[in-house]
Design a protein around this motif. Structure first.
Motif, PDB file in Angstrom:
ATOM      1  N   GLY A  79      43.159  62.705  28.326  1.00 47.73           N
ATOM      2  CA  GLY A  79      44.372  62.054  27.856  1.00 47.73           C
ATOM      3  C   GLY A  79      45.591  62.962  27.896  1.00 47.73           C
ATOM      4  N   VAL A  80      46.534  62.701  27.007  1.00 48.64           N
ATOM      5  CA  VAL A  80      47.821  63.396  27.015  1.00 48.64           C
ATOM      6  C   VAL A  80      47.893  64.373  25.844  1.00 48.64           C
ATOM      7  N   TRP A  81      48.318  65.609  26.146  1.00 49.45           N
ATOM      8  CA  TRP A  81      48.601  66.587  25.087  1.00 49.45           C
ATOM      9  C   TRP A  81      50.069  66.446  24.744  1.00 49.45           C
ATOM     10  N   GLU A  82      50.336  65.893  23.579  1.00 44.09           N
ATOM     11  CA  GLU A  82      51.678  65.459  23.229  1.00 44.09           C
ATOM     12  C   GLU A  82      52.741  66.565  23.217  1.00 44.09           C
ATOM     13  N   PRO A  83      52.440  67.778  22.705  1.00 50.19           N
ATOM     14  CA  PRO A  83      53.521  68.783  22.652  1.00 50.19           C
ATOM     15  C   PRO A  83      54.171  69.050  24.005  1.00 50.19           C
ATOM     16  N   ASP A  86      51.584  66.682  28.739  1.00 46.40           N
ATOM     17  CA  ASP A  86      50.718  66.928  29.898  1.00 46.40           C
ATOM     18  C   ASP A  86      49.546  65.959  29.890  1.00 46.40           C
ATOM     19  N   THR A  87      49.274  65.370  31.050  1.00 44.54           N
ATOM     20  CA  THR A  87      48.040  64.602  31.238  1.00 44.54           C
ATOM     21  C   THR A  87      46.942  65.583  31.624  1.00 44.54           C
ATOM     22  N   VAL A  88      45.876  65.620  30.845  1.00 46.23           N
ATOM     23  CA  VAL A  88      44.920  66.720  30.915  1.00 46.23           C
ATOM     24  C   VAL A  88      43.531  66.229  31.354  1.00 46.23           C
ATOM     25  N   LYS A  89      42.932  67.004  32.249  1.00 51.03           N
ATOM     26  CA  LYS A  89      41.512  66.872  32.566  1.00 51.03           C
ATOM     27  C   LYS A  89      40.866  68.244  32.389  1.00 51.03           C
ATOM     28  N   ILE A  90      39.574  68.234  32.085  1.00 47.74           N
ATOM     29  CA  ILE A  90      38.827  69.467  31.849  1.00 47.74           C
ATOM     30  C   ILE A  90      37.776  69.656  32.938  1.00 47.74           C
ATOM     31  N   ALA A  91      37.751  70.860  33.505  1.00 45.37           N
ATOM     32  CA  ALA A  91      36.672  71.273  34.408  1.00 45.37           C
ATOM     33  C   ALA A  91      35.709  72.148  33.617  1.00 45.37           C
ATOM     34  N   ASP A  92      34.481  71.692  33.479  1.00 43.56           N
ATOM     35  CA  ASP A  92      33.466  72.410  32.706  1.00 43.56           C
ATOM     36  C   ASP A  92      32.418  72.973  33.665  1.00 43.56           C
ATOM     37  N   PHE A  93      32.387  74.300  33.798  1.00 43.09           N
ATOM     38  CA  PHE A  93      31.388  74.941  34.659  1.00 43.09           C
ATOM     39  C   PHE A  93      30.567  75.950  33.857  1.00 43.09           C
ATOM     40  N   SER A  94      30.294  75.601  32.615  1.00 41.22           N
ATOM     41  CA  SER A  94      29.562  76.495  31.713  1.00 41.22           C
ATOM     42  C   SER A  94      28.178  76.854  32.230  1.00 41.22           C
ATOM     43  N   SER A  95      27.576  75.971  32.986  1.00 44.53           N
ATOM     44  CA  SER A  95      26.214  76.229  33.469  1.00 44.53           C
ATOM     45  C   SER A  95      26.183  77.175  34.657  1.00 44.53           C
ATOM     46  N   PHE A  96      27.350  77.513  35.215  1.00 41.65           N
ATOM     47  CA  PHE A  96      27.391  78.414  36.367  1.00 41.65           C
ATOM     48  C   PHE A  96      27.563  79.847  35.869  1.00 41.65           C
ATOM     49  N   ASP A 413      35.990  75.784   6.580  1.00 44.78           N
ATOM     50  CA  ASP A 413      37.277  75.743   7.260  1.00 44.78           C
ATOM     51  C   ASP A 413      37.114  75.918   8.760  1.00 44.78           C
ATOM     52  N   ALA A 414      36.132  76.694   9.174  1.00 46.31           N
ATOM     53  CA  ALA A 414      35.861  76.819  10.610  1.00 46.31           C
ATOM     54  C   ALA A 414      35.498  75.461  11.200  1.00 46.31           C
ATOM     55  N   ASP A 415      34.755  74.647  10.450  1.00 55.42           N
ATOM     56  CA  ASP A 415      34.415  73.298  10.928  1.00 55.42           C
ATOM     57  C   ASP A 415      35.662  72.430  11.050  1.00 55.42           C
ATOM     58  N   ARG A 416      36.564  72.542  10.086  1.00 58.92           N
ATOM     59  CA  ARG A 416      37.821  71.777  10.151  1.00 58.92           C
ATOM     60  C   ARG A 416      38.632  72.191  11.384  1.00 58.92           C
ATOM     61  N   LEU A 417      38.711  73.487  11.620  1.00 58.31           N
ATOM     62  CA  LEU A 417      39.464  73.992  12.762  1.00 58.31           C
ATOM     63  C   LEU A 417      38.783  73.669  14.084  1.00 58.31           C
ATOM     64  N   LEU A 418      37.451  73.659  14.067  1.00 64.98           N
ATOM     65  CA  LEU A 418      36.702  73.281  15.265  1.00 64.98           C
ATOM     66  C   LEU A 418      36.969  71.819  15.623  1.00 64.98           C
ATOM     67  N   ALA A 419      37.083  70.985  14.603  1.00 66.97           N
ATOM     68  CA  ALA A 419      37.423  69.581  14.868  1.00 66.97           C
ATOM     69  C   ALA A 419      38.802  69.465  15.511  1.00 66.97           C
ATOM     70  N   ASP A 420      39.741  70.311  15.089  1.00 69.08           N
ATOM     71  CA  ASP A 420      41.059  70.329  15.725  1.00 69.08           C
ATOM     72  C   ASP A 420      40.952  70.725  17.191  1.00 69.08           C
ATOM     73  N   LEU A 421      40.136  71.726  17.471  1.00 68.26           N
ATOM     74  CA  LEU A 421      39.936  72.161  18.854  1.00 68.26           C
ATOM     75  C   LEU A 421      39.338  71.028  19.690  1.00 68.26           C
ATOM     76  N   GLU A 422      38.317  70.367  19.157  1.00 64.40           N
ATOM     77  CA  GLU A 422      37.654  69.298  19.899  1.00 64.40           C
ATOM     78  C   GLU A 422      38.598  68.122  20.153  1.00 64.40           C
ATOM     79  N   ALA A 423      39.530  67.893  19.236  1.00 63.20           N
ATOM     80  CA  ALA A 423      40.452  66.766  19.375  1.00 63.20           C
ATOM     81  C   ALA A 423      41.614  67.068  20.315  1.00 63.20           C
ATOM     82  N   SER A 424      41.836  68.337  20.605  1.00 61.11           N
ATOM     83  CA  SER A 424      42.962  68.730  21.443  1.00 61.11           C
ATOM     84  C   SER A 424      42.607  68.594  22.918  1.00 61.11           C
ATOM     85  N   PRO A 425      43.399  67.875  23.710  1.00 61.93           N
ATOM     86  CA  PRO A 425      43.117  67.806  25.149  1.00 61.93           C
ATOM     87  C   PRO A 425      43.019  69.181  25.797  1.00 61.93           C
ATOM     88  N   TYR A 426      43.833  70.135  25.324  1.00 64.45           N
ATOM     89  CA  TYR A 426      43.785  71.492  25.870  1.00 64.45           C
ATOM     90  C   TYR A 426      42.629  72.314  25.306  1.00 64.45           C
TER      91      TYR A 426
END
Length: 519
Positions: A79-83, A86-96, A413-426
């Motif tokens: 989706g869009v990161w409002e600040p 930006d229209t955002v997509k994620i490339a996940d190559f964690s398994s490489f 608080d780390a869980d609260r902040l982690l939720a912020d990270l997960e919700a952020s397109p970036y």
């Protein structure tokens, strides 16, 4: 412009169905600004994600240095990161995980800056970041044999510093040499020293063997970690700022900021300015922490540090609400706040861990357990979390049930902040940007790392990793925010030493302030 676009289109069209790029096309490709990733790279076994903006593609590829496709995957629409809109997509190559040097390719976004997968990706930047404090030393020549081309002669000896009337002295002077220059100017501030020294001492307490005795600073080879040697340079100055009554002067400064001139050219008179509850408590906290770390290295120094910390604490208890405000004729950094509860908690925690004395524990117990991170220049406005880091140390002599309460507060608080990270397109835990916003970002990385050390839960390690990725390029402006590192490193920081030395690139190893939405 049209010619450049056509050339770029032709080059990106050179992807072959077999998954290779012609060597000529690969060598000529200009990295696309729409791919944001960690420009240093990724550790094997770590989470590995990149941000792609304004792309209609649905697939990405990882290309090695021999122009071969070695991994591919589908982009995740976030989706869009409002600040930044930006229209955002994620490339996940964690398994490489194969070690090597690579680039990421997306058909309509182009090729990324190069990055590496390997265990040593942070070695050089880590050493440079510690070494950068040497470059910031006051009251000494910065020599070529230690600093290379980033040299300057002796500046600001600070052997004649006048008492400003706000100090409580009407006449006279004192000697107050050493210390580090502040981030952007040539002055020295106790509140900035306190936070910085404590975080560096935390690094030593958690990982005492991480930094050896070979950083090539003047003290190298003396048998003591160069990190501790460097911290002592700052403490040597801070120790001079304590008055006979235990109070601590707020700053050593000229009356106004100097121009952008070389340090040896700044001849403005220097003044010892103000006292405050904040400066006393910052002093008490850092010297209590330094005392316990110095105990095995230099017992006499340790005792001196602890005596100074106790005196500063006692002054703050007797003067619990002394707010620092710049006098009318002083216009340098004020760093003023009015809520001292976090400062008291931090100082009490450090003193308790060092001494085990009941007085400090009683203050800690009277303070509600609340770790909540508060963003916005929090290195001087909200420092209570430093107290929590002290209270969960193995050597802290409190009941395990009490220690668990502090640990659980950090995890919550780390869980609260982690939720912020997960919700952020970036995929970043911070979406508000003030002056020095990168300090907030790195504090969040420390919170996640601390949560991982407490719980051994991989989700926190991944969050710390992704937050670090932000610093090295996975951000909305696409810069590596550490000077001298990354393919697109920050240049022209608000930093007099580099702005005036006649060298194009800034001193390496410093984290710049970061985005500021209020400018």
């Amino acid at each position: 412009m049209k010619t450049r676009i056509l050339l770029f289109t032709a080059l990106t069209g050179a992807i072959l169905s077999a998954g290779c790029i012609s060597k000529k096309a690969y060598d000529q490709m200009v990295p696309g600004e729409n791919i944001r990733l960690n420009q240093l790279g990724y550790l094997p076994g770590s989470v590995k994600k990149a941000v792609i903006i304004s792309s209609l593609s649905d697939k990405f590829r990882i290309i090695d240095s021999a122009e071969r496709e070695v991994f591919s995957g589908y982009l995740q629409d976030k989706g869009v990161w409002e600040p930044a809109k930006d229209t955002v997509k994620i490339a996940d190559f964690s398994s490489f995980d194969k070690p090597g040097k690579y680039r990421l390719y997306v058909e309509d976004a182009g090729i990324s800056y190069p990055f590496e997968i390997g265990n040593g990706i942070y070695d050089d930047v880590f050493r440079a970041s510690v070494k950068a404090y040497y470059m910031q030393r006051v009251s000494t020549a910065i020599e070529e044999k230690y600093a290379g081309k980033f040299t300057h002669p002796m500046a600001h000896p600070d052997t004649l510093c006048w008492f400003h009337s706000s100090s409580g002295r009407q006449v006279g002077s004192m000697s107050s040499p050493r210390g580090w220059y502040d981030a952007g100017d040539y002055n020295k501030y106790i509140v900035n020293a306190g936070y910085t020294v404590s975080m560096l001492l935390n690094l030593h307490e958690y990982f005492p063997d991480l930094i050896s005795d070979d950083l090539n600073i003047p003290e190298s080879g003396n048998g003591v970690s160069d990190l501790l040697d460097e911290i002592k340079w700052e403490l040597d100055w801070a120790e001079t700022m304590q008055d006979k009554d235990g109070g601590v002067f707020f700053k050593l400064t000229s009356k106004r900021f100097s121009g952008f001139i070389r340090p040896q050219e700044d001849t403005l008179p220097r003044y010892v300015v103000g006292k405050s509850t904040t400066s006393a408590l910052n002093f008490a906290a850092m010297f209590a922490q330094a005392s316990r770390i110095s105990k095995e290295i230099d017992p006499d120094l340790s005792e001196r540090y602890l005596a100074a910390a106790k005196k500063a604490w006692s002054w703050a208890v007797k003067n619990p609400s002394v707010i620092f405000r710049n006098p009318p004729d002083i216009s340098t950094g004020a760093y003023s706040h009015t809520d001292f509860s976090g400062d008291f908690f931090w100082a009490a925690a450090e003193l308790f861990v060092t001494t085990g004395d009941k007085e400090y524990k009683e203050y800690i117990k009277s303070h509600p357990v609340d770790f909540t991170f508060i963003s916005g220049e929090n290195w001087w406005t909200s420092v209570k979390h430093l107290g929590y880091y002290a209270l969960i140390l193995p050597e802290c002599k409190i009941d395990e049930s009490e220690k668990a309460e502090y640990k659980n507060a950090i995890l919550a608080d780390a869980d609260r902040l982690l939720a912020d990270l997960e919700a952020s397109p970036y995929r970043q835990p911070l979406n508000s940007f003030v002056w020095g916003s990168n300090s907030d970002i790195l504090d969040l990385a420390v919170i996640f790392a601390t949560a991982f050390r407490i719980s051994n839960d991989r989700k926190y390690l991944d969050a710390a990793t992704e937050t670090t990725d932000y610093i090295f390029g996975k951000n909305a402006v696409g810069y590596s925010f550490v000077t001298g590192f990354g393919s697109k490193p920050a240049m022209n920081p608000h930093f007099r030493l580099s702005a005036t030395d006649g060298i194009d690139e800034p001193i390496p190893g410093w984290v710049v302030g970061g985005p500021n939405s209020h400018l």
